[in-house]
Design an enzyme around this catalytic site. Structure first.
Site, PDB file in Angstrom:
ATOM      1  N   ASN A   1      50.556  38.678  49.266  1.00  6.17           N
ATOM      2  CA  ASN A   1      50.104  37.870  48.131  1.00  6.17           C
ATOM      3  C   ASN A   1      50.706  36.470  48.162  1.00  6.17           C
ATOM      4  OD1 ASN A   1      48.665  40.069  47.216  1.00  6.17           O
ATOM      5  ND2 ASN A   1      50.088  40.582  45.571  1.00  6.17           N
TER       6      ASN A   1
ATOM      7  N   ARG B   1      32.328  41.335  49.795  1.00  8.84           N
ATOM      8  CA  ARG B   1      33.363  41.866  50.689  1.00  8.84           C
ATOM      9  C   ARG B   1      33.005  43.314  51.003  1.00  8.84           C
ATOM     10  NH1 ARG B   1      37.465  38.095  50.517  1.00  8.84           N
ATOM     11  NH2 ARG B   1      37.902  37.101  48.511  1.00  8.84           N
TER      12      ARG B   1
ATOM     13  N   ARG C   1      36.349  34.277  50.528  1.00 13.27           N
ATOM     14  CA  ARG C   1      37.583  33.802  51.143  1.00 13.27           C
ATOM     15  C   ARG C   1      38.242  34.878  52.009  1.00 13.27           C
ATOM     16  NH1 ARG C   1      41.172  32.035  46.733  1.00 13.27           N
ATOM     17  NH2 ARG C   1      40.011  30.100  46.739  1.00 13.27           N
TER      18      ARG C   1
ATOM     19  N   HIS D   1      28.938  36.123  43.677  1.00 10.19           N
ATOM     20  CA  HIS D   1      29.980  37.112  43.456  1.00 10.19           C
ATOM     21  C   HIS D   1      29.446  38.331  42.700  1.00 10.19           C
ATOM     22  CE1 HIS D   1      33.995  38.483  41.725  1.00 10.19           C
ATOM     23  NE2 HIS D   1      34.275  38.333  42.998  1.00 10.19           N
TER      24      HIS D   1
ATOM     25  N   TYR E   1      41.136  50.269  44.567  1.00  8.76           N
ATOM     26  CA  TYR E   1      40.940  49.426  43.389  1.00  8.76           C
ATOM     27  C   TYR E   1      40.281  50.245  42.282  1.00  8.76           C
ATOM     28  CZ  TYR E   1      41.370  45.341  46.564  1.00  8.76           C
ATOM     29  OH  TYR E   1      41.791  44.412  47.487  1.00  8.76           O
TER      30      TYR E   1
ATOM     31  N   ARG F   1      45.415  41.661  34.412  1.00  9.78           N
ATOM     32  CA  ARG F   1      46.270  42.092  35.512  1.00  9.78           C
ATOM     33  C   ARG F   1      47.103  40.956  36.076  1.00  9.78           C
ATOM     34  NH1 ARG F   1      43.033  42.724  40.528  1.00  9.78           N
ATOM     35  NH2 ARG F   1      43.831  40.657  40.991  1.00  9.78           N
TER      36      ARG F   1
ATOM     37  N   HIS G   1      41.001  46.335  38.694  1.00 12.05           N
ATOM     38  CA  HIS G   1      39.934  45.409  39.075  1.00 12.05           C
ATOM     39  C   HIS G   1      38.747  45.446  38.117  1.00 12.05           C
ATOM     40  CE1 HIS G   1      37.102  43.564  42.143  1.00 12.05           C
ATOM     41  NE2 HIS G   1      38.166  42.802  42.258  1.00 12.05           N
TER      42      HIS G   1
END
Length: 729
Positions: free
Chosen positions: A82, A408, A438, A468, A501, A597, A625
């Site tokens: 991270n 993703r 990304r 997205h 997630y 979160r 998530h």
């Protein structure tokens, strides 16, 4: 009519319901003062410091003695990963401000110093935990990383053989001189800097050399049993090279050395308005990503001032961006140790989600969706159901069209192979592939090319925006009609992360929702104005506006004495307009709970400003998530799921969706499992203070975290289903 929200989780530690809409402030606080600061004057917290605060909460899991040992090491690696991304994406303007001596504006020398001090402190605590707690605990379990000084003679011989056989042929030491300038060091690559005494083969005293370590080499190496008879012994690649640096410079003396790693700004910048082919431009940009602006330099703690100054001058970095570390310069690679040991006793018990409660196994899914909508709560329920839905559609001869967004999905995806199979079976397949996801750009480019090569219609979304939204739409001929079946999700179509997630998704044949989905797909392909949507809310067109309107409606209801309640669960809260609207609604008397979160720029419980707003963060075994938004204005309540966080980029620079959940049973499940349980989590929750700092909730001897409670619930559900199945066989 009063709204009663019943919690069905069995743990007694959870309260029975979301507190109902009320004009009474949260936690018995006094009503907001008449002279409360206007929402426009609300001071907001710093986003970058909030991101680091989130990583401190993740780091706490590495510190917890009740977490299995290898999982603690894994959490330590997650924090390092991270932090890598934080520097790659967020640090560049801070570095530029420090380099230019900026004293005014959002980024200054002072803000750089404060941010780096916080990052330095977190990194120091990471290495202290690793060296002082995790390494001894691993050794107690017979797991040791053996340094050169600790190796027995036979182990040193094995390491030397390994170096000569596997490592030495791949190393190219570069001595620096006018013909060999300082090499272009790739982002996050492992390197050694060496200071030499004596002259080279040409009689020159070039004293600095650089050794780049190829990424193909494993960073953690297990010694064979013949030299490690007791326990599991490992060596770090950096230690292997360090022990044999002199072998790379025969005839010269190594007087100083250090491993080092540079982190570079890695956010791809492509002017989409000025390129003919976005895919080609991005592929070219990926080649340059590894060599962007330097933003952080990591060296060994023993690195001399001379070598550190030399490296800083080469990368043009200020002192605060130099990190001296007490161990491997890339702790992320220690995750290889977790995989190499793989001892179940030192890991979380394996978890396999239940089959979704709304779906009957062995019965065609499309037929079931004609009867009811189905909610899937991952990873407590299995993502396999989504794959089964798509698989059924691919093999159904009456299915004519399949449309899907890809953000993703991973480099090895059954889902993508199913789309390719659909094309081979003669179905029309449209894939909206987001090339700018990304750090997943290359995988998505490869999938786009693979789909296009066999005849799928591939669309790259809208210029200037990231797509997205997560949706999958199937169109099937049924008699004389065409019927649509859809899947909407808060998370990605990635089977791996679906096990790690928490996300919510919905399978539906609702005619209004699926018609809206088809309209959005057509909008993305044609780039015509979006159609008038009946159920969905679409960013960047009206999702932001509608969310603000709903917040304002709750505030007005509270002000009128009808009661107002907002509970919102998301990953990040950084959009200023939404935060101002929340502040105003709270000042009007609405009770607001935010379950955020990660980064949250809205300070909670600030006297006279946000008295009625509480913020908590849940950090658990799984990455939170889900995005859930609950609004109650008087006796009118609404609940939405969304792909979007409350961030400006999601609302203004992405294609995002939110959709209502109106079926009472599904809505109640979401309230119970995603809101109530998390509001009363007393194990894994952190509460935000008004200054932005977080305090962990008291951890009593009884009670359970929300995630543990959900695992227990769905585990019982699986056991019951298995018993019933055995009885019928």
């Amino acid at each position: 009519m009063a709204v009663i929200l019943v919690l069905s989780l069995p743990e007694a530690a959870f309260m029975p319901s979301i507190p109902p809409p009320s004009t009474t402030p949260a936690d018995g606080a006094a009503p907001a003062a008449e002279t409360a600061l206007p929402a426009s004057a609300q001071p907001l917290l710093d986003r970058d410091h909030s991101i680091l605060a989130f990583n401190e909460r993740v780091f706490d899991w590495a510190c917890r003695s009740d977490v299995p040992l290898l999982e603690r090491l894994r959490y330590l690696c997650i924090v390092s990963s991270n932090l890598d991304e934080f520097f790659e994406v967020r640090a560049a303007p801070h570095i530029t401000a420090a380099q230019s001596g900026e004293t005014k504006g959002a980024y200054t020398v002072a803000s750089f110093a404060a941010l780096m001090a916080k990052a330095q402190d977190l990194v120091a605590r990471q290495y202290a935990l690793y060296n002082d707690a995790l390494v001894p605990a691993l050794a107690a379990q017979g797991i040791r990383i053996v340094s050169h000084g600790e190796r027995m003679p036979e182990q040193r011989r094995w390491v030397q053989e390994y170096f000569q056989r596997e490592v030495r042929p791949l190393l190219i030491p570069v001595g620096l001189d006018p013909a060999h300038p300082f090499p272009l060091v790739a982002n996050k690559s492992l390197n050694f800097i060496v200071r030499l005494k004596g002259s080279d083969a040409f009689g020159r005293n070039n004293e600095i050399a650089i050794v780049r370590v190829p990424r193909v080499l494993p960073r953690v190496i297990r010694m064979p049993g013949r030299v490690a008879p007791k326990g599991a012994l490992f060596v770090m690649l950096s230690s292997v090279i360090r022990a044999h640096l002199a072998d790379l410079f025969p005839g010269r003396e190594v007087t100083e050395f250090s491993q080092f790693r540079v982190t570079r700004h890695s956010d791809l910048a492509v002017d989409e308005e000025d390129v003919r082919n976005l895919r080609t431009a991005l592929r070219q940009g990926l080649q340059q990503r590894h060599f962007g602006q330097a933003v952080r330099l990591e060296v060994s703690s023993s690195c001399s001032r001379f070598l550190a100054d030399f490296l800083q001058s080469q990368f043009g970095l200020p002192e605060g961006a130099l990190f001296r570390v007490q161990g491997p310069v890339n702790p992320v690679r220690l995750s290889q140790l977790v995989d190499l040991v793989n001892d179940p006793a030192l890991l979380f018990p394996p978890w396999r989600g239940a089959w979704p409660v709304g779906l009957q196994e062995g019965v065609p899914i499309l037929a079931q969706l004609r009867e009811r909508d189905v909610l899937i709560h991952q990873p407590f329920e299995r993502f396999d159901a989504v794959l089964a839905f798509l698989r059924e559609a691919v093999h159904d001869p009456d299915v004519l069209v399949i449309k899907q967004t890809i953000y993703r999905t991973g480099s090895d995806s059954e889902l993508m192979e199913l789309l390719r199979e659909a094309v081979r079976r003669g179905k029309e397949v449209m894939a909206v592939v987001e090339l700018k996801a990304r750090f997943d750009e290359e995988a998505n480019i490869n999938w786009a090319e693979a789909l296009e090569s066999i005849g799928a219609q591939v669309v790259y979304g809208v210029v200037g925006l990231k797509t997205h939204a997560k949706m999958l739409l199937v169109t099937r001929r049924e008699g004389r009609q065409l019927r649509r079946y859809g899947h909407l999700s808060t998370g990605n179509y990635n089977p791996r992360t679906a096990r790690l997630y928490t996300d919510l998704s919905m399978l539906t044949a609702n005619a209004d929702i699926t018609a809206d989905m088809d309209g959005v797909f057509n909008h993305l392909a044609s780039q015509n104005r979006p159609p008038r949507l009946r159920q969905l809310m679409l960013a960047p067109f009206h999702l932001h506006k509608r969310m603000i309107e709903k917040i304002e409606r709750v505030g007005l209801a509270a002000q009128a004495g009808q009661g107002g309640r907002i509970v919102a669960k998301m990953n990040a809260l950084t959009d200023e307009a939404l935060m101002r609207a929340l502040v105003k609604a709270g000042q009007q008397g609405a009770r607001i709970d935010l379950i955020v979160r990660g980064a949250c720029m809205l300070p909670a419980q600030l006297p006279g400003v946000t008295d009625n707003i509480r913020v908590r963060s849940i950090i658990g075994r799984f990455l939170e998530h889900t995005r859930v938004f609950y609004f109650a204005a008087g006796d009118q309540e609404e609940l939405y799921l969304s792909s979007a966080d409350w961030m400006n980029r999601n609302m203004m620079r992405r294609v995002e969706l939110a959709w209502p959940v109106t079926e009472p049973g599904l809505r109640q499940r979401i309230i119970d499992e995603c809101l109530v349980a998390y509001l009363y989590d007393d194990r894994d929750a952190w509460t935000q203070r008004s200054d932005g700092r977080y305090e962990r909730a008291p951890r009593p001897t009884t009670g359970a975290g929300a995630q543990a409670a959900l695992m227990a619930r769905y585990g019982q559900q699986q056991a019951t289903a298995a018993r019933k199945k055995r009885k019928t066989q």
